[in-house]
Motif scaffolding. Structure first.
Motif, PDB file in Angstrom:
ATOM      1  N   THR A 199      43.725  60.769 -54.495  1.00 30.70           N
ATOM      2  CA  THR A 199      43.699  60.276 -55.872  1.00 30.70           C
ATOM      3  C   THR A 199      44.626  61.462 -56.844  1.00 30.70           C
ATOM      4  O   THR A 199      45.058  61.663 -58.203  1.00 30.70           O
ATOM      5  N   VAL A 248      32.399  58.333 -57.245  1.00 36.53           N
ATOM      6  CA  VAL A 248      32.950  57.047 -56.938  1.00 36.53           C
ATOM      7  C   VAL A 248      32.976  56.271 -55.467  1.00 36.53           C
ATOM      8  O   VAL A 248      31.847  55.098 -55.394  1.00 36.53           O
ATOM      9  N   ALA A 298      34.233  50.896 -59.278  1.00 37.51           N
ATOM     10  CA  ALA A 298      33.664  51.132 -58.463  1.00 37.51           C
ATOM     11  C   ALA A 298      31.960  50.320 -57.545  1.00 37.51           C
ATOM     12  O   ALA A 298      32.507  50.024 -57.057  1.00 37.51           O
ATOM     13  N   SER A 299      31.093  50.786 -59.104  1.00 38.05           N
ATOM     14  CA  SER A 299      30.284  50.410 -58.397  1.00 38.05           C
ATOM     15  C   SER A 299      29.866  48.126 -58.957  1.00 38.05           C
ATOM     16  O   SER A 299      29.168  47.909 -58.064  1.00 38.05           O
ATOM     17  N   ILE A 332      25.132  57.781 -72.561  1.00 35.53           N
ATOM     18  CA  ILE A 332      23.500  58.301 -71.612  1.00 35.53           C
ATOM     19  C   ILE A 332      23.594  59.809 -70.835  1.00 35.53           C
ATOM     20  O   ILE A 332      23.325  60.261 -70.710  1.00 35.53           O
ATOM     21  N   VAL A 333      25.240  59.520 -69.857  1.00 38.67           N
ATOM     22  CA  VAL A 333      25.368  60.972 -69.095  1.00 38.67           C
ATOM     23  C   VAL A 333      25.815  61.601 -69.994  1.00 38.67           C
ATOM     24  O   VAL A 333      25.697  62.741 -69.725  1.00 38.67           O
ATOM     25  N   TYR A 334      27.016  61.708 -71.361  1.00 42.48           N
ATOM     26  CA  TYR A 334      27.379  62.280 -72.035  1.00 42.48           C
ATOM     27  C   TYR A 334      26.839  62.097 -73.451  1.00 42.48           C
ATOM     28  O   TYR A 334      27.790  61.906 -73.931  1.00 42.48           O
ATOM     29  N   ARG A 391      39.291  61.073 -72.136  1.00 45.40           N
ATOM     30  CA  ARG A 391      38.979  61.442 -70.251  1.00 45.40           C
ATOM     31  C   ARG A 391      37.517  60.840 -69.446  1.00 45.40           C
ATOM     32  O   ARG A 391      37.723  60.223 -68.758  1.00 45.40           O
ATOM     33  N   PRO A 440      23.119  54.121 -64.226  1.00 43.76           N
ATOM     34  CA  PRO A 440      23.111  54.630 -65.525  1.00 43.76           C
ATOM     35  C   PRO A 440      22.550  55.880 -65.220  1.00 43.76           C
ATOM     36  O   PRO A 440      22.806  57.007 -65.579  1.00 43.76           O
ATOM     37  N   GLU A 441      20.745  55.674 -65.295  1.00 48.63           N
ATOM     38  CA  GLU A 441      19.837  56.778 -65.044  1.00 48.63           C
ATOM     39  C   GLU A 441      20.404  57.916 -63.643  1.00 48.63           C
ATOM     40  O   GLU A 441      20.499  58.883 -63.971  1.00 48.63           O
ATOM     41  N   ASP A 490      36.712  58.193 -67.047  1.00 51.50           N
ATOM     42  CA  ASP A 490      36.659  59.037 -65.266  1.00 51.50           C
ATOM     43  C   ASP A 490      34.907  57.940 -65.251  1.00 51.50           C
ATOM     44  O   ASP A 490      34.447  57.009 -64.354  1.00 51.50           O
ATOM     45  N   ILE A 491      34.220  57.590 -66.092  1.00 52.56           N
ATOM     46  CA  ILE A 491      33.055  56.066 -66.244  1.00 52.56           C
ATOM     47  C   ILE A 491      33.543  55.624 -65.643  1.00 52.56           C
ATOM     48  O   ILE A 491      32.606  54.222 -64.587  1.00 52.56           O
ATOM     49  N   GLY A 525      26.417  50.255 -55.323  1.00 53.61           N
ATOM     50  CA  GLY A 525      26.304  49.378 -55.882  1.00 53.61           C
ATOM     51  C   GLY A 525      25.681  49.562 -57.250  1.00 53.61           C
ATOM     52  O   GLY A 525      26.269  50.760 -58.099  1.00 53.61           O
ATOM     53  N   GLN A 528      33.827  63.601 -59.561  1.00 56.73           N
ATOM     54  CA  GLN A 528      33.813  62.813 -59.665  1.00 56.73           C
ATOM     55  C   GLN A 528      33.956  61.014 -58.413  1.00 56.73           C
ATOM     56  O   GLN A 528      34.179  60.252 -58.397  1.00 56.73           O
ATOM     57  N   ARG A 574      27.196  53.944 -70.235  1.00 58.50           N
ATOM     58  CA  ARG A 574      26.920  55.011 -69.093  1.00 58.50           C
ATOM     59  C   ARG A 574      27.643  56.671 -69.963  1.00 58.50           C
ATOM     60  O   ARG A 574      27.190  57.392 -70.350  1.00 58.50           O
ATOM     61  N   ALA A 603      28.586  55.855 -56.115  1.00 53.40           N
ATOM     62  CA  ALA A 603      28.926  53.970 -56.943  1.00 53.40           C
ATOM     63  C   ALA A 603      29.029  53.185 -55.573  1.00 53.40           C
ATOM     64  O   ALA A 603      28.795  51.964 -55.712  1.00 53.40           O
ATOM     65  N   VAL A 604      30.632  52.642 -54.868  1.00 56.64           N
ATOM     66  CA  VAL A 604      30.859  51.958 -54.188  1.00 56.64           C
ATOM     67  C   VAL A 604      29.378  51.745 -52.712  1.00 56.64           C
ATOM     68  O   VAL A 604      29.567  50.326 -52.668  1.00 56.64           O
ATOM     69  N   ILE A 662      35.919  54.277 -64.494  1.00 60.17           N
ATOM     70  CA  ILE A 662      36.824  54.150 -62.214  1.00 60.17           C
ATOM     71  C   ILE A 662      34.860  53.646 -62.227  1.00 60.17           C
ATOM     72  O   ILE A 662      35.309  53.054 -61.287  1.00 60.17           O
ATOM     73  N   ILE A 663      33.709  55.113 -62.583  1.00 58.82           N
ATOM     74  CA  ILE A 663      32.469  54.319 -61.484  1.00 58.82           C
ATOM     75  C   ILE A 663      32.267  53.106 -61.575  1.00 58.82           C
ATOM     76  O   ILE A 663      31.508  52.374 -60.949  1.00 58.82           O
ATOM     77  N   ILE A 713      21.280  50.770 -73.141  1.00 59.56           N
ATOM     78  CA  ILE A 713      21.562  49.065 -72.441  1.00 59.56           C
ATOM     79  C   ILE A 713      20.902  47.848 -73.583  1.00 59.56           C
ATOM     80  O   ILE A 713      22.111  46.999 -73.405  1.00 59.56           O
ATOM     81  N   HIS A 721      23.144  57.805 -62.149  1.00 55.42           N
ATOM     82  CA  HIS A 721      24.295  58.320 -62.510  1.00 55.42           C
ATOM     83  C   HIS A 721      24.540  59.659 -63.629  1.00 55.42           C
ATOM     84  O   HIS A 721      25.115  60.128 -63.213  1.00 55.42           O
ATOM     85  N   SER A 722      23.725  59.361 -64.397  1.00 58.56           N
ATOM     86  CA  SER A 722      23.519  60.629 -65.500  1.00 58.56           C
ATOM     87  C   SER A 722      23.072  62.239 -64.500  1.00 58.56           C
ATOM     88  O   SER A 722      23.262  62.750 -65.040  1.00 58.56           O
ATOM     89  N   PRO A 737      17.758  55.893 -72.971  1.00 60.64           N
ATOM     90  CA  PRO A 737      19.296  54.785 -71.920  1.00 60.64           C
ATOM     91  C   PRO A 737      18.995  53.313 -71.777  1.00 60.64           C
ATOM     92  O   PRO A 737      19.795  52.094 -72.066  1.00 60.64           O
ATOM     93  N   THR A 738      17.310  52.821 -72.468  1.00 62.89           N
ATOM     94  CA  THR A 738      17.038  51.926 -72.097  1.00 62.89           C
ATOM     95  C   THR A 738      17.470  50.905 -73.462  1.00 62.89           C
ATOM     96  O   THR A 738      18.057  49.850 -73.869  1.00 62.89           O
ATOM     97  N   GLN A 743      42.769  55.898 -61.380  1.00 63.88           N
ATOM     98  CA  GLN A 743      42.479  56.922 -62.690  1.00 63.88           C
ATOM     99  C   GLN A 743      44.082  57.259 -63.329  1.00 63.88           C
ATOM    100  O   GLN A 743      43.658  58.437 -64.108  1.00 63.88           O
TER     101      GLN A 743
END
Lengths: 117, 143
Positions: free
Chosen positions: B35, B109, A86-87, A4-6, A75, B121-122, A79-80, B116, B105, A1, B112-113, A82-83, A26, B124-125, A22-23, A102
């Motif tokens: 947080t 979250v 969460a998922s 991909i995100v950064y 940093r 990733p796509e 953060d990633i 799921g 952020q 991620r 994402a919660v 954490i996400i 991954i 998210h981005s 991304p594919t 965090q």
């Protein structure tokens, strides 16, 4: 991620082969292997919560002297993570849980930046 | 820069969440206050306990503004112009963008919660870029 995100973080992984989409990212085995390395290292921090600075001392030197990674990236990765948590954990990743994590990623990022010169 | 694919993904997420605006917004705020306690300094006049009417009301406001922004991705500056003025001149959330990053952020979250695996990733981005763009616009008039 992170890659991909950064996407600029790909600059640190020039020898990882195909990171063009991304594919590709991954499915890239080097990415998976590295992800495992990084998370395993995080696991060490969790086992040594009273001594995170010492745990990351050598890695900090490595990231500065050999890898030349701007600590801001720690940093971003934190953060990633954490996400991702969460998922996977959904409601179990409560606000209190997020708070603790965090703080942890902040402490790890700080420890990794500590030996920079 | 938001690509066409990004825009599609952002709008899909907003549609999927449309029945949960108040809930998601409130949860994001609550997570942010817990947080990142420094963000509470902007709400000394609020009852910040879990489930407070003020958090719910404000969460709904924030989520609604984001949904509106998602419908105006080609014109964020204009769509958020009033809010931009508000944040720059009245609220002065300081330093510009930093506190908004924390809310971003927490919003992610929450998504994402609730989504799921669907918070791929796509997605998210795309969403990270979207929230960054919104924060940028809100900070435009700071100086």
């Amino acid at each position: 991620r992170l890659l991909i995100v950064y996407p600029w973080t790909q600059r640190f992984f020039a020898n990882f082969g195909n990171l063009s989409s991304p594919t590709a990212i991954i499915g890239n085995p080097k990415v998976r292997a590295h992800g495992k390395k990084v998370l395993t290292s995080f696991g060490e921090a969790v086992k040594n919560l009273d001594n995170i600075k010492a745990t990351y001392s050598k890695l900090s030197e490595l990231h500065c002297e050999k890898l030349h990674v701007d600590p801001e990236n720690f940093r971003l990765l934190g953060d990633i993570l954490i996400i991702v948590l969460a998922s996977h954990f959904a409601r179990d990743f409560t606000p209190a849980c997020q708070f603790a994590w965090q703080k942890l990623v902040g402490v790890v990022a700080h420890a990794l930046a500590r030996k920079y010169h | 820069m938001l690509t066409a694919d990004d825009k599609k993904l952002i709008q899909q997420v907003c549609e999927k969440s449309s029945g949960h605006m108040e809930e998601f917004g409130a949860e994001a705020l609550e997570r942010m206050f817990i947080t990142f306690p420094q963000t509470k300094t902007y709400f000394p006049h609020f009852d910040l306990q879990h489930g407070s009417d003020q958090i719910r009301g404000h969460g709904k406001k924030v989520a609604t503004a984001l949904a509106n922004a998602a419908k105006n991705l080609d014109n964020l500056s204009q769509a958020l112009s009033e809010l931009s003025n508000l944040h720059a001149y009245n609220l002065r959330v300081d330093p510009p963008c930093f506190a908004l990053q924390l809310l971003s952020q927490c919003f992610q979250v929450v998504l994402a919660v609730h989504l799921g695996k669907d918070y791929t990733p796509e997605v998210h981005s795309a969403f990270d870029k979207f929230l960054s763009a919104v924060a940028s616009v809100l900070a435009e008039k700071y100086r």
